[in-house]
Design an enzyme around this catalytic site. Structure first.
Site, PDB file in Angstrom:
ATOM      1  N   LYS A 265      40.832  11.140  43.477  1.00 10.09           N
ATOM      2  CA  LYS A 265      41.002  11.502  44.876  1.00 10.09           C
ATOM      3  C   LYS A 265      39.975  12.591  45.199  1.00 10.09           C
ATOM      4  O   LYS A 265      40.163  13.751  44.857  1.00 10.09           O
ATOM      5  CB  LYS A 265      42.434  11.999  45.123  1.00 10.09           C
ATOM      6  CG  LYS A 265      42.806  12.109  46.618  1.00 10.09           C
ATOM      7  CD  LYS A 265      42.390  13.425  47.194  1.00 10.09           C
ATOM      8  CE  LYS A 265      42.732  13.526  48.676  1.00 10.09           C
ATOM      9  NZ  LYS A 265      42.025  14.648  49.341  1.00 10.09           N
TER      10      LYS A 265
ATOM     11  N   GLU B  54      40.771  23.715  36.986  1.00 10.19           N
ATOM     12  CA  GLU B  54      39.578  24.559  37.079  1.00 10.19           C
ATOM     13  C   GLU B  54      39.592  25.132  38.479  1.00 10.19           C
ATOM     14  O   GLU B  54      39.349  24.420  39.455  1.00 10.19           O
ATOM     15  CB  GLU B  54      38.324  23.725  36.797  1.00 10.19           C
ATOM     16  CG  GLU B  54      37.091  24.572  36.517  1.00 10.19           C
ATOM     17  CD  GLU B  54      36.316  24.890  37.780  1.00 10.19           C
ATOM     18  OE1 GLU B  54      36.509  26.012  38.316  1.00 10.19           O
ATOM     19  OE2 GLU B  54      35.540  24.051  38.223  1.00 10.19           O
TER      20      GLU B  54
ATOM     21  N   CYS C  85      32.503  27.868  42.373  1.00 10.47           N
ATOM     22  CA  CYS C  85      33.603  28.602  41.759  1.00 10.47           C
ATOM     23  C   CYS C  85      33.087  29.716  40.859  1.00 10.47           C
ATOM     24  O   CYS C  85      33.777  30.707  40.625  1.00 10.47           O
ATOM     25  CB  CYS C  85      34.493  27.657  40.959  1.00 10.47           C
ATOM     26  SG  CYS C  85      33.598  26.687  39.732  1.00 10.47           S
TER      27      CYS C  85
ATOM     28  N   GLU D 284      38.593  35.428  46.689  1.00  6.93           N
ATOM     29  CA  GLU D 284      37.467  34.497  46.669  1.00  6.93           C
ATOM     30  C   GLU D 284      37.087  34.103  48.096  1.00  6.93           C
ATOM     31  O   GLU D 284      37.900  33.564  48.842  1.00  6.93           O
ATOM     32  CB  GLU D 284      37.813  33.252  45.863  1.00  6.93           C
ATOM     33  CG  GLU D 284      36.635  32.318  45.699  1.00  6.93           C
ATOM     34  CD  GLU D 284      36.953  31.098  44.847  1.00  6.93           C
ATOM     35  OE1 GLU D 284      36.115  30.726  44.021  1.00  6.93           O
ATOM     36  OE2 GLU D 284      38.049  30.530  45.027  1.00  6.93           O
TER      37      GLU D 284
END
Length: 510
Positions: free
Chosen positions: A193, A268, A302, A403
């Site tokens: 997906k 992750e 990331c 973040e």
């Protein structure tokens, strides 16, 4: 900063114009399958805002169909010899290299990242399929040195079943490569997906599996929104494991859902990585490493080195050098090979980055470069943020703790090695870290003490199919890439064989 003039964009416009008015259905059981609902949604080019593709809007009905296809394909795929599975992966790697430029153009259309970077990624991602293709027939159990007389004990490593793989919008195909070939080499089947913002490249990629000769149903891909496709996929009773890359908030929700059915996960997730520059480093190299860590990919990685920790004794000198490089970054069309910084991929992410810039100002950080949107010739998508640098940042500020996922750098001074470690590790994330120094002892001490899954010394953003990748703390669970990552898609069985048939007492454990 530099902006590319319109007359220099002819080549990039030609590359973009090749991919217009496309329609993407699901890929299930080796063929293109329209969504059960008959509904599609539009994908927009982040550079110019153009509606360039229609994408299938999946539902739980489509999830059932895809998972069932993968479930039915699993027994035969598992029974295939590992060498035969490996050969298919090797064949696929060759096809990836042949189609790398085409796949990169599709990704840029969808996510707005630089064609220069995406084409490098699509070429390099063939290495993951080749690496795990070679590893497929090298998965070995072991003979256990047992203390039981009259018994022989050995272990087998067996596939889990159908793996759900959910990928993000920033590097869809590369991050899929960190999951899919390992799972396939181990004998699993998959339902993928991709993000609703960047679905096209994954569906285009699926045709290569058919061309490589993979059996129908081994690899399937569904498009759509998280609540309508992602959630029912994670909850599906026939899914054996979830492999996810994305934000820590989404990862936590997936982990909670998986726990209800005791499904294993690999996650992750996000990061707030420190990039630490000591006074004994080669400053010019460190500057390039800092720029690479935060402004490459428009900061949408990331592993972004979003916290620059610079030793106080060189703070001003280093900042002068850093600003000189940052001011020279070319902002423009990501299809243009001369562009350094492209648009933010999605409108919600663009607004999030703008919000964090204002949060940083409100907290007292000083903006010394950038600090807001920028207009770009031809960039009518209106999603450009100038590379932005804040000084006077304290590690307690939100801009240093949360973040952002954009081209926003927080500069934090430190005094000595101990102070640098205190600041660097004072985070709920632990995905990556960078260290810049000429002192070998410091390199080793810092790499041991930093709480991060990857530590780069005198480099940044180096990744490979040979090296494990993953995070500490809220940055995730499990490892991707490298030899040990294939264990994420296997379960171990212990087999006991009696070599002596006599049973002394059946009521006592043997």
């Amino acid at each position: 900063m530099n902006v590319r003039p319109e007359e220099q964009l002819a080549g990039s416009n030609e590359r973009r114009s090749k991919h217009k008015h496309r329609t993407y259905a699901h890929y299930i059981n080796g063929r293109s399958v329209p969504p059960a609902s008959g509904e599609y949604f539009t994908s927009y080019d982040p550079f110019n805002g153009e509606a360039w593709a229609e994408v299938a809007r999946g539902t739980a009905v489509d999830v059932d169909i895809a998972v069932e296809a993968a479930r039915k394909a699993f027994p035969a795929w598992r029974a295939m010899t590992p060498t035969a599975r490996g050969r298919l992966l090797l064949r696929l790697a060759d096809l990836i290299e042949e189609k790398a430029e085409f796949l990169a153009e599709i990704e840029v259309r969808d996510n707005g990242k630089l064609f220069a970077e995406m084409s490098a990624q699509t070429r390099y991602m063939a290495g993951w399929y080749r690496y795990f293709g070679g590893l497929a027939d090298k998965i070995e159990g072991s003979v256990v040195a047992s203390d039981k007389v009259g018994h022989f004990n050995f272990t087998r490593h067996e596939p889990l079943g159908v793996i759900a793989m959910i990928t993000p919008w920033n590097s869809p195909l590369l991050l899929l490569a960190w999951k899919l070939p390992a799972a396939l080499a181990a004998g699993n089947t998959a339902v993928i997906k991709p993000s609703e913002f960047t679905s096209a490249s994954t569906i285009e990629f699926m045709s290569l599996f058919k061309e490589a000769g993979f059996p129908d149903g081994v690899v399937n891909a569904l498009t759509g929104f998280g609540a309508e496709v992602g959630a029912p996929l994670v909850a599906h009773k026939s899914i054996a494991k979830i492999a996810f890359t994305g934000s820590d908030e989404s990862g936590q929700r997936i982990y909670e859902q998986a726990a209800r059915n005791l499904k294993p996960v690999s996650l992750e997730l996000g990061g707030k990585s420190p990039n630490i520059v000591f006074e004994d480093s080669k400053l010019d190299s460190a500057v390039m490493g800092v720029v690479s860590g935060i402004f490459a990919a428009t900061g949408q990685t990331c592993i972004a080195g979003s916290r620059l920790l610079v030793q106080r004794s060189i703070h001003d000198v280093f900042m002068d050098k850093l600003l000189a490089v940052a001011k020279g970054a070319r902002i423009g069309d990501p299809m243009d090979l001369a562009t350094n910084v492209g648009p933010v991929t999605t409108p919600p992410q663009f607004e999030k980055v703008r919000t964090y810039i204002e949060i940083a100002r409100a907290e007292g950080a000083r903006c010394v470069h950038g600090g807001g949107p920028v207009d770009v010739p031809g960039g009518t998508g209106n999603q450009f943020i100038a590379p932005t640098i804040f000084t006077g940042v304290d590690n307690s500020m939100r801009i240093a703790r949360e973040e952002v996922f954009g081209p926003i750098l927080s500069v934090i001074p430190f005094d000595d090695e101990e102070d640098a470690l205190r600041i660097a590790n004072d985070s709920e994330f632990g995905l990556a870290a960078g260290v810049w120094t000429s002192d070998m002892g410091r390199m080793l001490r810092m790499s041991e003490a930093l709480e991060a899954g990857t530590v780069w010394v005198n480099t940044y953003r180096a990744v490979s199919f040979t090296s494990p990748f993953g995070g500490y703390k809220r940055s995730g669970l499990g490892r991707e890439s490298g030899m040990e990552s294939i264990r994420e898609f296997l379960q171990t069985k212990s087999v006991w064989v009696a070599t002596q048939m006599d049973v002394q007492n059946p009521f006592i454990i043997r």
